[in-house]
Design a protein around this motif. Structure first.
Motif, PDB file in Angstrom:
ATOM      1  N   ALA A   1       0.809  -1.223   0.000  1.00  0.00           N
ATOM      2  CA  ALA A   1       0.000   0.000   0.000  1.00  0.00           C
ATOM      3  C   ALA A   1       0.841   1.272   0.000  1.00  0.00           C
ATOM      4  O   ALA A   1       0.298   2.373   0.085  1.00  0.00           O
ATOM      5  CB  ALA A   1      -0.939   0.003   1.215  1.00  0.00           C
ATOM      6  N   GLU A   2       2.145   1.136  -0.098  1.00  0.00           N
ATOM      7  CA  GLU A   2       3.020   2.300  -0.048  1.00  0.00           C
ATOM      8  C   GLU A   2       3.182   2.929  -1.441  1.00  0.00           C
ATOM      9  O   GLU A   2       3.427   2.229  -2.427  1.00  0.00           O
ATOM     10  CB  GLU A   2       4.396   1.909   0.495  1.00  0.00           C
ATOM     11  N   ASP A   3       3.052   4.230  -1.488  1.00  0.00           N
ATOM     12  CA  ASP A   3       3.307   5.003  -2.717  1.00  0.00           C
ATOM     13  C   ASP A   3       2.533   4.460  -3.928  1.00  0.00           C
ATOM     14  O   ASP A   3       3.090   4.281  -5.022  1.00  0.00           O
ATOM     15  CB  ASP A   3       4.813   5.010  -3.036  1.00  0.00           C
ATOM     16  N   VAL A   4       1.258   4.162  -3.717  1.00  0.00           N
ATOM     17  CA  VAL A   4       0.421   3.693  -4.826  1.00  0.00           C
ATOM     18  C   VAL A   4      -0.673   4.725  -5.101  1.00  0.00           C
ATOM     19  O   VAL A   4      -1.090   5.463  -4.207  1.00  0.00           O
ATOM     20  CB  VAL A   4      -0.213   2.323  -4.518  1.00  0.00           C
ATOM     21  N   ASP A   5      -1.126   4.772  -6.341  1.00  0.00           N
ATOM     22  CA  ASP A   5      -2.174   5.732  -6.666  1.00  0.00           C
ATOM     23  C   ASP A   5      -3.545   5.200  -6.243  1.00  0.00           C
ATOM     24  O   ASP A   5      -3.680   4.060  -5.780  1.00  0.00           O
ATOM     25  CB  ASP A   5      -2.152   6.085  -8.153  1.00  0.00           C
ATOM     26  N   LEU A   6      -4.564   6.017  -6.419  1.00  0.00           N
ATOM     27  CA  LEU A   6      -5.904   5.665  -5.951  1.00  0.00           C
ATOM     28  C   LEU A   6      -6.443   4.424  -6.647  1.00  0.00           C
ATOM     29  O   LEU A   6      -7.025   3.542  -6.002  1.00  0.00           O
ATOM     30  CB  LEU A   6      -6.850   6.848  -6.173  1.00  0.00           C
ATOM     31  N   ASN A   7      -6.257   4.331  -7.960  1.00  0.00           N
ATOM     32  CA  ASN A   7      -6.783   3.175  -8.678  1.00  0.00           C
ATOM     33  C   ASN A   7      -6.120   1.887  -8.210  1.00  0.00           C
ATOM     34  O   ASN A   7      -6.776   0.850  -8.090  1.00  0.00           O
ATOM     35  CB  ASN A   7      -6.570   3.338 -10.181  1.00  0.00           C
ATOM     36  N   ARG A   8      -4.826   1.950  -7.934  1.00  0.00           N
ATOM     37  CA  ARG A   8      -4.108   0.758  -7.490  1.00  0.00           C
ATOM     38  C   ARG A   8      -4.595   0.298  -6.121  1.00  0.00           C
ATOM     39  O   ARG A   8      -4.787  -0.894  -5.892  1.00  0.00           O
ATOM     40  CB  ARG A   8      -2.604   1.041  -7.443  1.00  0.00           C
ATOM     41  N   ILE A   9      -4.819   1.219  -5.200  1.00  0.00           N
ATOM     42  CA  ILE A   9      -5.259   0.823  -3.858  1.00  0.00           C
ATOM     43  C   ILE A   9      -6.673   0.259  -3.918  1.00  0.00           C
ATOM     44  O   ILE A   9      -7.026  -0.677  -3.194  1.00  0.00           O
ATOM     45  CB  ILE A   9      -5.167   1.996  -2.854  1.00  0.00           C
ATOM     46  N   LYS A  10      -7.504   0.804  -4.812  1.00  0.00           N
ATOM     47  CA  LYS A  10      -8.859   0.256  -4.976  1.00  0.00           C
ATOM     48  C   LYS A  10      -8.796  -1.152  -5.570  1.00  0.00           C
ATOM     49  O   LYS A  10      -9.575  -2.036  -5.183  1.00  0.00           O
ATOM     50  CB  LYS A  10      -9.693   1.182  -5.869  1.00  0.00           C
ATOM     51  N   THR A  11      -7.869  -1.358  -6.515  1.00  0.00           N
ATOM     52  CA  THR A  11      -7.712  -2.681  -7.121  1.00  0.00           C
ATOM     53  C   THR A  11      -7.235  -3.703  -6.089  1.00  0.00           C
ATOM     54  O   THR A  11      -7.722  -4.834  -6.045  1.00  0.00           O
ATOM     55  CB  THR A  11      -6.713  -2.621  -8.291  1.00  0.00           C
ATOM     56  N   LEU A  12      -6.289  -3.300  -5.240  1.00  0.00           N
ATOM     57  CA  LEU A  12      -5.798  -4.191  -4.187  1.00  0.00           C
ATOM     58  C   LEU A  12      -6.907  -4.550  -3.202  1.00  0.00           C
ATOM     59  O   LEU A  12      -7.032  -5.708  -2.786  1.00  0.00           O
ATOM     60  CB  LEU A  12      -4.621  -3.542  -3.453  1.00  0.00           C
ATOM     61  N   ARG A  13      -7.707  -3.571  -2.820  1.00  0.00           N
ATOM     62  CA  ARG A  13      -8.803  -3.846  -1.896  1.00  0.00           C
ATOM     63  C   ARG A  13      -9.857  -4.737  -2.546  1.00  0.00           C
ATOM     64  O   ARG A  13     -10.431  -5.609  -1.892  1.00  0.00           O
ATOM     65  CB  ARG A  13      -9.414  -2.531  -1.412  1.00  0.00           C
ATOM     66  N   GLU A  14     -10.128  -4.507  -3.830  1.00  0.00           N
ATOM     67  CA  GLU A  14     -11.069  -5.360  -4.563  1.00  0.00           C
ATOM     68  C   GLU A  14     -10.602  -6.815  -4.513  1.00  0.00           C
ATOM     69  O   GLU A  14     -11.388  -7.731  -4.226  1.00  0.00           O
ATOM     70  CB  GLU A  14     -11.172  -4.891  -6.013  1.00  0.00           C
TER      71      GLU A  14
END
Length: 239
Positions: A65-78
């Motif tokens: 979760a470090e230094d990731v953009d919004l779309n990436r964090i949403k994808t990880l949570r998905e």
């Protein structure tokens, strides 16, 4: 003995899955009328998404979760939510289809024990050969619906796996029991409970599968809580 020690460590390390989230949690979201009350905040852990709580707040030892953009964090949570939900179903399925419960929706088991859940697919293939093809179509339909709800259509996306701006990770609109809160703070709390129980389930199902692969015994049989009636020679596929 080893199985009991492993089980103790798993339950001890994940006991907070059964505890209501504390308000003191790090990375608490800012609530408004946005995505289920969540307003993305880059200064917060995981952009302020629910799921971080004591006693191990902001737990991310590998730095996903470090230094990731919004779309990436949403994808990880998905991805995390989907794996949590599958693991919870799998853990429950492992326990109810083995001794002593032995509830099987596809075939009768009152006359014989078909053994560990990791071998049940052999029995399913033998009795209902078309099951896997039908099951694959069902899964594909569900995944297509999830893609249509949450993903930007190919050709309109800026990058691979772009999620829609108005899509909250994991919220595909499936809520037959109407459990989803309308208040943002309440939604964050119930989402954290789902995540914690799902994380415990992922550890649990991995441990159960590993145990059955090692000694070939059903979960409750291995714990000494059920009788071992399994005869490996009755399986349609022999190792």
């Amino acid at each position: 003995m080893k199985s009991q020690v492993i089980a103790t460590l798993l339950f001890a390390s994940s006991a907070n899955a059964f505890v209501s989230p504390k308000k003191k949690a790090v990375g608490t979201a800012v609530f408004s009328d946005g995505l289920n009350g969540w307003v993305p905040d880059e200064s917060q852990f995981a952009w302020g998404l629910p799921g971080s709580l004591d006693p191990v707040p902001a737990f991310d030892p590998l730095g996903f979760a470090e230094d990731v953009d919004l779309n990436r964090i949403k994808t990880l949570r998905e991805a995390e939510l989907q794996h949590c939900r599958v693991a919870m179903l799998a853990a429950l399925g492992m326990l109810v289809t083995e001794e002593p419960i032995e509830y099987h929706p596809l075939f009768e088991a009152y006359n014989r024990d078909i053994g560990p859940a990791i071998r049940h697919l052999d029995e399913v293939r033998a009795i209902s050969p078309a099951f896997f093809e039908i099951f694959a179509v069902i899964i594909a339909s569900l995944e297509l619906n999830r893609a249509l709800v949450g993903w930007v259509a190919p050709g309109e996306n800026q990058s691979f796996q772009d999620l829609k701006d108005d899509y909250y990770p994991g919220d595909v609109g499936f809520d037959p029991l109407n459990l989803k809160p309308t208040d943002g703070a309440e939604f964050a709390e119930i989402q954290t409970k789902e995540l914690q129980n799902g994380r415990l389930a992922m550890l649990g199902i991995a441990g159960m599968v590993a145990q059955e692969l090692v000694n070939g015994e059903e979960i409750f049989v291995n714990l000494g809580l059920a009788q071992d009636r399994f005869d490996p020679s009755t399986l349609p596929v022999q190792f």
